[in-house]
Design a protein around this motif. Structure first.
Motif, mmCIF file in Angstrom:
data_model
loop_
_atom_site.group_PDB
_atom_site.id
_atom_site.type_symbol
_atom_site.label_atom_id
_atom_site.label_comp_id
_atom_site.label_asym_id
_atom_site.label_seq_id
_atom_site.Cartn_x
_atom_site.Cartn_y
_atom_site.Cartn_z
ATOM 1 N N THR B 338 -27.534 131.695 34.350
ATOM 2 C CA THR B 338 -27.602 130.577 33.403
ATOM 3 C C THR B 338 -28.093 131.035 32.039
ATOM 4 O O THR B 338 -27.616 130.569 30.999
ATOM 5 C CB THR B 338 -28.428 129.410 33.961
ATOM 6 O OG1 THR B 338 -28.366 128.314 33.050
ATOM 7 C CG2 THR B 338 -29.871 129.748 34.183
ATOM 8 N N SER B 339 -29.020 131.993 31.997
ATOM 9 C CA SER B 339 -29.509 132.428 30.687
ATOM 10 C C SER B 339 -28.432 133.248 29.963
ATOM 11 O O SER B 339 -28.289 133.147 28.739
ATOM 12 C CB SER B 339 -30.824 133.198 30.806
ATOM 13 O OG SER B 339 -30.727 134.259 31.709
ATOM 14 N N HIS B 340 -27.665 134.027 30.705
ATOM 15 C CA HIS B 340 -26.566 134.755 30.069
ATOM 16 C C HIS B 340 -25.517 133.769 29.535
ATOM 17 O O HIS B 340 -25.009 133.924 28.432
ATOM 18 C CB HIS B 340 -25.927 135.727 31.066
ATOM 19 C CG HIS B 340 -24.956 136.702 30.445
ATOM 20 N ND1 HIS B 340 -24.241 137.602 31.183
ATOM 21 C CD2 HIS B 340 -24.580 136.899 29.151
ATOM 22 C CE1 HIS B 340 -23.461 138.318 30.367
ATOM 23 N NE2 HIS B 340 -23.656 137.910 29.137
ATOM 24 N N THR B 342 -26.070 130.740 28.586
ATOM 25 C CA THR B 342 -26.654 130.081 27.422
ATOM 26 C C THR B 342 -26.509 130.962 26.176
ATOM 27 O O THR B 342 -26.233 130.469 25.082
ATOM 28 C CB THR B 342 -28.131 129.756 27.678
ATOM 29 O OG1 THR B 342 -28.204 128.855 28.788
ATOM 30 C CG2 THR B 342 -28.798 129.131 26.467
ATOM 31 N N LEU B 343 -26.690 132.259 26.357
ATOM 32 C CA LEU B 343 -26.516 133.170 25.226
ATOM 33 C C LEU B 343 -25.061 133.231 24.782
ATOM 34 O O LEU B 343 -24.761 133.299 23.588
ATOM 35 C CB LEU B 343 -27.018 134.573 25.600
ATOM 36 C CG LEU B 343 -28.542 134.721 25.657
ATOM 37 C CD1 LEU B 343 -28.927 135.935 26.480
ATOM 38 C CD2 LEU B 343 -29.127 134.819 24.252
ATOM 39 N N LEU B 344 -24.152 133.226 25.748
ATOM 40 C CA LEU B 344 -22.730 133.306 25.402
ATOM 41 C C LEU B 344 -22.256 132.030 24.716
ATOM 42 O O LEU B 344 -21.581 132.080 23.694
ATOM 43 C CB LEU B 344 -21.893 133.545 26.663
ATOM 44 C CG LEU B 344 -21.903 134.957 27.239
ATOM 45 C CD1 LEU B 344 -21.305 134.951 28.635
ATOM 46 C CD2 LEU B 344 -21.134 135.914 26.340
#
Lengths: 522, 447
Positions: B338-340, B342-344
């Motif tokens: 989920t954090s990846h 969010t970054l994308l």
């Protein structure tokens, strides 16, 4: 203009207190943080990628019609988002986490460092085996530790979690029964009433039927009930027994139980969730166990990660070893290799449980932990874990109600008998949050009314235990007096008590954009 | 012992409080014959950090990493770049060292990220709802099959010949244990639509994959129609989550359940695990889903908060009547995912997918130019099957000697399929033009 020489005040002055309402919604260090869907934007990104060249596609028109519409955040925004959220979590690194049956011990940072070595983190499960000899050697070395500590001849490494290890053990039992030609007739699995919910659920997943056995007044298997369930034996597949059991007690009759099950033609599955209490002092292989999963994330300190990933290698007896699932690692004169197909030397294997070879990242952490402690240290781990639990029990036994007499193993179990009418176990749990602790396991095991199961683990100091016991003793006294204020706890947590009934009645399981009229009204 | 805080004086004082003579007293319930004297033999004693780190580093050094040279291995796990901040976020103690969020008042961090994860997965798969993750793609696939049987009260599932063989094996295992008939279609590079011809009124679900194990992308809509005409379900599988940025997602094809592997987003290869299984379905089926679900609610002050919900499906409440025995999910891997994401963001995700596809197209162009090579996959995302005149195992070994990890031979997963000369090769955003040139040059020398 002369220089101002007075400077800022350096001593606080008394002011009017009371609850402070803030405009931001934050409360000091406890920052308000909305959902990414409310703070991000679809064309915002925290990753710089090269521009695609716009080449001809080879997708043959099988393309997505509607974009995901998901928002992104720049790196500083993303980092803040997760840091702010992280501060709303309790964690073992913040304090004692006495969740019984979960073994929340310290997670050494060396484990994280070794698991991130490129030679482990950046290797692919389907690389040529020549290029991953170190990985296969590590799996073999960890397997040796697990077999030696348990006194069992074989271990299946691929199960992904404790419940998955249960599945592994029960599928091995199923396969052994099929090999005996009794797969269709031996369907009954005995499971104590105190068992983890995963035990009966796993038995059902394997096509067995569950026959529950009662606990006796000492919190152990009721031997009379067990024997009555074994009056007919030709349908017995086995027993699933946790030892030390979920009451935190060693099953005193365990060898007799194993003998009875074996005489009935069944197998003995031991739930190894509580192996932390006995490692280095007792080997399950000496107790007549046929299969036992080991939670690397409990006993061997791999982090729980907010609910996984776990890892559940499952040790097997001689009787079950031939049925172990593929893949597994073997060593020969050329080095290590993987047996990946149900054929040849693995022709009796019950099959394959997962895509690849198991939780390698957890294997690295667990082996790092084992090497750090050594055989001497792991025994000390068990002894300190049991000592800490007995200390908690001793410190609280006069203000709370121990569920059973005598010493416990690695966890202390209390009933709610000491509480005044109207005060429940959940109120005690929530009051502990205000004291800065994660609550104990509550309402489990089911055989004890309003159960409170406290597992401090060996990584707590005496000072920390004393502080915890002081807090819990004070809460217990309030519970005994019927302090109604406890019903509203926690008061000091990031959130007040949450409405779980409402969540289940009309589930909201994802964010949806607010309706246009709602936006207009704002 | 650096992880054990008790001192000898502490231990003595505590024993005194308890009223026990020694810790041996606590083990009196252990049958005499099972008590170990002294210490377990044949295992080393404790060691300091330096010695342990050296031991592990020695083992790690014996492996060739995916970053050591040109790397094209896929088949269900993919080498992608993970942003530095993702690894920092998941090492944050409050996420790393906490438990399943059973006490929501002090677990809003985990719960909110799971709610965001569920929303992202639902959007990426174009499905109504997603759960908080499974162990991995293969176990999610097996759970989808038995869920379909619960929903339809039927006991037959049909697997396509393009379903990842390991997923098929995990699914067969769980189904057979529960008396569910499993029909497996013969391995076929582009045969997903064949599923439509194998659904009848006893079928609970058909399971198709896109991109499938041979890399073929397929619009499964005709399969969904055929399944629905018989009141059966379509389970749509993917092993490369990045494909969802570009390829028709399960929800756009009429899938009832979507399952897949999420490793590609935020998670390193780590020799096969831990990974993160994605599981999504239609709203209608949500109460038959396995695994953890996070839902929105309010607290006593009326403020928004999140809790685990619909737990009456689960083993700790329902015991032998639970939808699954699953207990943990893959929480920290889901956080990495989920954090990846969010970054994308949506735009970055699509761009990442485009870069993957272009790298694979470049690779295909280069390999196709090598005499004797035939690309077998008609439509692909970032992985395809190709054939050479030489046995694939020998080809891969010779590539390895030249410093190229050239892919996976199909015969390793499907020994009986008669595809001894077929190799699966994958390319991602990590693949460079030099990598591709090196692969083509080496292959030209070999065949």
């Amino acid at each position: 203009m002369g220089m101002q020489t007075i400077g800022r005040p350096t001593s606080p002055v008394a002011a009017i207190g009371g609850e402070v309402q803030t405009v931001s919604g934050s409360k000091g260090l406890m920052q308000r943080e909305d959902l990414i869907f409310e703070i991000g934007a679809v064309d915002k990104t925290g990753v710089d990628l090269p521009e695609p060249k716009g080449k001809a596609s080879r997708l043959g028109g099988v393309t997505r019609k509607v974009d995901t519409g998901l928002p992104g955040l720049s790196e500083p925004e993303a980092v803040r988002h997760y840091m702010r959220l992280s501060q709303k979590n309790y964690a073992i690194d913040l304090g004692l986490f006495p969740l019984g049956s979960c073994t929340m011990k310290h997670n050494p940072r060396l484990n994280e460092k070794t698991a991130r070595m490129a030679g482990f983190a950046d290797i692919h499960p389907m690389q040529p085996q020549r290029t991953v000899q170190g990985a296969l050697e590590l799996i073999d070395e960890l397997a040796t530790w697990l077999k030696t500590l348990t006194g069992m001849p074989a271990v299946a490494m691929s199960p992904k979690a404790g419940a998955h290890g249960e599945l592994c053990g029960m599928l091995a039992i199923r396969q052994a029964l099929i090999a005996r030609g009794e797969g269709d007739t031996r369907k009954r699995v005995l499971v104590p009433a105190s068992a983890h919910g995963t035990n009966p659920a796993t038995a059902i997943q394997c096509g067995f039927v569950v026959d529950e056995i009662a606990a006796d007044a000492r919190g152990r298997v009721d031997m009379a009930d067990l024997k009555s369930k074994l009056e007919t034996t030709d349908d017995i597949a086995g027993i699933m027994l946790t030892n030390p059991n979920t009451c935190g007690l060693f099953e005193t009759d365990i060898k007799e139980i194993a003998d009875l099950i074996h005489a009935a033609g069944g197998y003995f599955y031991c739930d190894g969730a509580n192996f932390n209490a006995i490692q280095g002092r007792v080997r399950p292989g000496d107790l007549g166990v046929d299969a036992m999963h080991i939670n690397l994330h409990k006993t061997f300190s791999t982090p729980h990660g907010g609910g996984g990933p776990g890892s559940g290698p499952t040790v097997l007896s001689e009787a079950l070893a031939p049925y172990a699932p593929v893949p597994y690692v073997v060593k020969d004169q050329d080095g290590f290799h993987l047996v990946e197909s149900v054929e040849g030397e693995a022709s009796e294997a019950f099959g394959r449980m997962v895509a690849f070879h198991g939780q390698m990242g957890m294997f690295v952490r667990a082996l790092t932990y084992m090497l750090s402690h050594g055989a001497d240290g792991l025994k000390q781990v068990a002894e300190d874990a049991v000592l800490n639990a007995n200390y908690v029990q001793a410190r609280l036994k006069d203000v709370m109600t121990p569920a059973f007499d005598g010493y416990c193993m690695h966890e202390a179990l209390f009933s709610d008998a000491f509480t005044a009418d109207g005060i429940e176990t959940i109120d005690i749990a929530k009051a502990l949050i205000d004291e800065g602790y994660h609550p104990m396991t509550m309402y489990f095991p089911l055989v004890v009314h309003g159960a409170m199961l406290i597992e401090p683990t060996e990584t707590e100091s005496k000072q920390e235990l004393d502080r915890f016991c002081d807090a819990l003793a004070a809460i217990a006294a309030r519970a005994a007096e019927g302090d109604e204020a406890m019903k509203g706890a926690p008061y000091l947590a990031p959130k007040k008590r949450l409405d779980e009934t409402r969540a289940a009645r009309k589930p909201i399981l994802k964010w949806t954009p607010p309706a246009p009229e709602a936006i207009a009204a704002e | 012992m650096r992880y054990l805080p008790l001192t000898p004086e502490d231990r003595a004082a505590m024993l005194n409080t308890i009223g026990a003579a020694s810790v041996d007293d606590f083990y009196e319930d252990v049958p005499q014959s099972a008590r170990l004297d002294g210490q377990i033999r044949d295992l080393p004693d404790h060691q300091g950090e330096l010695a342990v780190e050296r031991h592990l580093a020695r083992l790690a050094a014996k492996n060739t990493t995916a970053s050591d040279g040109p790397f094209f291995v896929g088949a269900g796990a993919y080498k992608h770049h993970v942003p530095a901040s993702v690894d920092m976020i998941i090492q944050r103690s409050e996420f790393l060292t906490t438990y399943t969020p059973y006490q929501p008042e002090i677990a809003q961090g985990t719960l909110q990220t799971l709610f965001e994860f569920q929303t992202q997965v639902a959007a990426m798969t174009a499905m109504d709802v997603a759960n908080a993750s499974m162990y991995d793609g293969s176990t999610a696939c097996a759970e989808a099959a038995v869920m379909a049987c619960r929903v339809t009260r039927r006991k037959k599932v049909v697997l396509s010949g393009g379903l990842h063989p390991h997923y098929a094996a995990a699914t067969r295992l769980l189904c057979e244990a529960q008396g569910i008939e499993v029909v497996e279609l013969a391995p076929a590079i582009a045969g997903e639509l064949e599923l439509a011809n194998h659904v009848d009124d006893a079928t609970a679900c058909v399971i198709g994959q896109s991109p499938n194990v041979f890399g073929t992308v397929t619009d499964l809509s005709p399969v969904a129609d055929a399944a629905h005409a018989q009141k059966a379900l379509l389970v749509s599988v993917f092993t490369e989550a990045v494909s969802l940025g570009l390829v028709t997602p399960p929800g756009e094809m009429g899938a009832d359940i979507a399952v897949g592997e999420g490793q590609s987003i935020g998670n390193p290869l780590t020799f096969g695990g831990p990974y993160v299984g994605l599981f999504a379905c239609t709203q209608k089926l949500v109460r038959q889903m396995p695994g953890r679900l996070c839902g929105e609610t309010v607290d006593a002050d009326g403020e928004r908060g999140f809790v685990l919900t619909l737990s009456t499906r689960e083993q700790h409440i329902r015991r032998d009547k639970a939808t699954s025995n699953i207990c943990t999910n893959s929480g920290l891997c889901a956080l990495a995912f989920t954090s990846h994401m969010t970054l994308l963001g949506g735009k970055g995700f699509k761009q990442l997918a485009e870069l993957n596809h272009e790298a694979a197209c470049d690779l295909a162009d280069a390999l196709e130019a090598v005499p004797g090579v035939e690309i077998l996959t008609p439509r692909f995302f970032n992985e395809f099957a190709f054939q050479t005149p030489v046995d694939a195992e020998a080809v891969l070994a010779m590539l390895d000697e030249r410093g190229v990890l050239g892919g996976v031979r199909v015969s390793r997963m499907l020994p009986e399929a008669g595809m001894g000369n077929v190799i699966l090769a994958a390319a991602t955003e990590c693949t460079t033009q030099d990598d591709i040139a090196a692969y083509a040059a080496a292959l030209k020398e070999i065949i």
